[in-house]
Motif scaffolding. Structure first.
Motif, PDB file in Angstrom:
ATOM      1  N   ARG A  62       0.821  -1.212   0.000  1.00 44.89           N
ATOM      2  CA  ARG A  62       0.000   0.000   0.000  1.00 44.89           C
ATOM      3  C   ARG A  62       0.856   1.264   0.000  1.00 44.89           C
ATOM      4  O   ARG A  62       0.643   2.170  -0.794  1.00 44.89           O
ATOM      5  CB  ARG A  62      -0.962   0.015   1.184  1.00 44.89           C
ATOM      6  N   ARG A  63       1.812   1.336   0.894  1.00 45.22           N
ATOM      7  CA  ARG A  63       2.621   2.558   1.003  1.00 45.22           C
ATOM      8  C   ARG A  63       3.398   2.843  -0.285  1.00 45.22           C
ATOM      9  O   ARG A  63       3.499   3.986  -0.711  1.00 45.22           O
ATOM     10  CB  ARG A  63       3.580   2.460   2.199  1.00 45.22           C
ATOM     11  N   LYS A  64       3.907   1.792  -0.933  1.00 40.87           N
ATOM     12  CA  LYS A  64       4.633   1.989  -2.191  1.00 40.87           C
ATOM     13  C   LYS A  64       3.699   2.493  -3.287  1.00 40.87           C
ATOM     14  O   LYS A  64       4.084   3.338  -4.099  1.00 40.87           O
ATOM     15  CB  LYS A  64       5.309   0.697  -2.639  1.00 40.87           C
ATOM     16  N   ILE A  65       2.485   1.993  -3.294  1.00 41.13           N
ATOM     17  CA  ILE A  65       1.496   2.441  -4.290  1.00 41.13           C
ATOM     18  C   ILE A  65       1.116   3.896  -4.014  1.00 41.13           C
ATOM     19  O   ILE A  65       1.056   4.716  -4.936  1.00 41.13           O
ATOM     20  CB  ILE A  65       0.270   1.510  -4.295  1.00 41.13           C
ATOM     21  N   GLU A  66       0.888   4.223  -2.749  1.00 47.41           N
ATOM     22  CA  GLU A  66       0.590   5.616  -2.390  1.00 47.41           C
ATOM     23  C   GLU A  66       1.744   6.536  -2.778  1.00 47.41           C
ATOM     24  O   GLU A  66       1.514   7.611  -3.340  1.00 47.41           O
ATOM     25  CB  GLU A  66       0.302   5.728  -0.887  1.00 47.41           C
ATOM     26  N   ASP A  67       2.967   6.117  -2.488  1.00 47.84           N
ATOM     27  CA  ASP A  67       4.137   6.928  -2.855  1.00 47.84           C
ATOM     28  C   ASP A  67       4.215   7.141  -4.365  1.00 47.84           C
ATOM     29  O   ASP A  67       4.557   8.232  -4.828  1.00 47.84           O
ATOM     30  CB  ASP A  67       5.429   6.278  -2.352  1.00 47.84           C
ATOM     31  N   ALA A  68       3.888   6.107  -5.133  1.00 47.09           N
ATOM     32  CA  ALA A  68       3.899   6.236  -6.597  1.00 47.09           C
ATOM     33  C   ALA A  68       2.833   7.231  -7.059  1.00 47.09           C
ATOM     34  O   ALA A  68       3.081   8.041  -7.959  1.00 47.09           O
ATOM     35  CB  ALA A  68       3.680   4.877  -7.259  1.00 47.09           C
ATOM     36  N   LEU A  69       1.666   7.196  -6.439  1.00 51.31           N
ATOM     37  CA  LEU A  69       0.610   8.156  -6.787  1.00 51.31           C
ATOM     38  C   LEU A  69       1.035   9.584  -6.443  1.00 51.31           C
ATOM     39  O   LEU A  69       0.819  10.510  -7.233  1.00 51.31           O
ATOM     40  CB  LEU A  69      -0.700   7.802  -6.074  1.00 51.31           C
ATOM     41  N   LEU A  70       1.643   9.747  -5.288  1.00 49.07           N
ATOM     42  CA  LEU A  70       2.114  11.083  -4.889  1.00 49.07           C
ATOM     43  C   LEU A  70       3.204  11.577  -5.834  1.00 49.07           C
ATOM     44  O   LEU A  70       3.180  12.734  -6.274  1.00 49.07           O
ATOM     45  CB  LEU A  70       2.613  11.062  -3.443  1.00 49.07           C
ATOM     46  N   ALA A  71       4.152  10.705  -6.159  1.00 47.08           N
ATOM     47  CA  ALA A  71       5.250  11.092  -7.053  1.00 47.08           C
ATOM     48  C   ALA A  71       4.735  11.431  -8.446  1.00 47.08           C
ATOM     49  O   ALA A  71       5.317  12.274  -9.140  1.00 47.08           O
ATOM     50  CB  ALA A  71       6.282   9.965  -7.135  1.00 47.08           C
ATOM     51  N   ASP A  72       3.640  10.806  -8.847  1.00 49.77           N
ATOM     52  CA  ASP A  72       3.068  11.042 -10.175  1.00 49.77           C
ATOM     53  C   ASP A  72       2.134  12.269 -10.197  1.00 49.77           C
ATOM     54  O   ASP A  72       1.544  12.565 -11.228  1.00 49.77           O
ATOM     55  CB  ASP A  72       2.324   9.782 -10.632  1.00 49.77           C
ATOM     56  N   GLY A  73       1.974  12.942  -9.053  1.00 50.09           N
ATOM     57  CA  GLY A  73       1.213  14.183  -9.017  1.00 50.09           C
ATOM     58  C   GLY A  73      -0.284  14.050  -8.785  1.00 50.09           C
ATOM     59  O   GLY A  73      -1.041  15.001  -9.039  1.00 50.09           O
ATOM     60  N   TRP A  74      -0.723  12.922  -8.254  1.00 51.27           N
ATOM     61  CA  TRP A  74      -2.166  12.737  -8.079  1.00 51.27           C
ATOM     62  C   TRP A  74      -2.760  13.574  -6.949  1.00 51.27           C
ATOM     63  O   TRP A  74      -3.930  13.935  -7.007  1.00 51.27           O
ATOM     64  CB  TRP A  74      -2.496  11.250  -7.935  1.00 51.27           C
ATOM     65  N   LEU A  75      -1.982  13.926  -5.952  1.00 47.85           N
ATOM     66  CA  LEU A  75      -2.477  14.834  -4.915  1.00 47.85           C
ATOM     67  C   LEU A  75      -2.801  16.189  -5.551  1.00 47.85           C
ATOM     68  O   LEU A  75      -3.877  16.749  -5.325  1.00 47.85           O
ATOM     69  CB  LEU A  75      -1.452  14.993  -3.795  1.00 47.85           C
ATOM     70  N   GLU A  76      -1.897  16.685  -6.376  1.00 46.83           N
ATOM     71  CA  GLU A  76      -2.119  17.967  -7.051  1.00 46.83           C
ATOM     72  C   GLU A  76      -3.293  17.881  -8.028  1.00 46.83           C
ATOM     73  O   GLU A  76      -4.067  18.829  -8.168  1.00 46.83           O
ATOM     74  CB  GLU A  76      -0.851  18.417  -7.783  1.00 46.83           C
ATOM     75  N   THR A  77      -3.438  16.742  -8.684  1.00 49.36           N
ATOM     76  CA  THR A  77      -4.565  16.547  -9.605  1.00 49.36           C
ATOM     77  C   THR A  77      -5.879  16.567  -8.828  1.00 49.36           C
ATOM     78  O   THR A  77      -6.862  17.172  -9.275  1.00 49.36           O
ATOM     79  CB  THR A  77      -4.412  15.229 -10.394  1.00 49.36           C
TER      80      THR A  77
END
Length: 167
Positions: A62-77
């Motif tokens: 889970r944490r690695k998937i969340e980190d990948a989403l954050l690194a890919d800019g999904w929080l900003e999206t």
């Protein structure tokens, strides 16, 4: 999840379906067999241990998937989508989503990640029951993306690739 939770798929693509607890919520599981695999050639008894192992790995990753989403800019999206919604009359940092959810901007990483959950998991097997890949569909609460899910591909080597939004 147990063998009793599985049923035969009702379309040509999904060989089996089930519900499983993934990331603390119920997710739909779809077992997909490649086109070279004769329909009915594999039993749920053969597939269940493989699928159960994948569900457990998803919890561990889970944490690695969340980190990948954050690194890919999904929080900003998510912030971009939320900022397009109606602003609350009482708080200029609060946005009212189409379904009535309230979102306060800026979002923190914890806000974003704590609202993620896996809606469904598609596990693609080849004829020998080797895993080709796993695609997970992540949705958010609050619903930043208006009913859409973020598709994430997990390849057999452990790589994570964010595919984008899907309906």
């Amino acid at each position: 999840m147990s063998i009793r939770d599985f049923s035969r798929g009702n379309d040509e693509k999904a060989a089996f379906t089930a519900k499983a607890d993934v990331w603390g919520d119920e997710a739909n599981l779809f077992v997909m067999l490649d086109n070279d695999t004769p329909r009915g050639s594999h039993t749920v008894e053969k597939i269940y241990p493989l699928v159960d192992k994948i569900a457990q790995k998803l919890d561990l990753r889970r944490r690695k998937i969340e980190d990948a989403l954050l690194a890919d800019g999904w929080l900003e999206t998510a912030e971009d989508w939320a900022s397009q919604c109606r602003v609350s009359k009482n708080d200029p940092n609060c946005y009212i989503m189409d379904n009535g959810d309230k979102v306060y901007l800026p979002l923190t990483e914890d806000d974003f990640c704590s609202g993620l959950y896996i809606e469904s998991v598609c596990i693609y097997f080849d004829e020998e029951l080797d895993i080709n890949d796993v695609t997970i569909f992540i949705v958010c609460q609050p619903d930043y993306f208006a009913g859409r899910a973020i598709a994430v591909l997990l390849d057999s080597d452990g790589g994570i690739q964010i595919k984008g939004l899907e309906e």
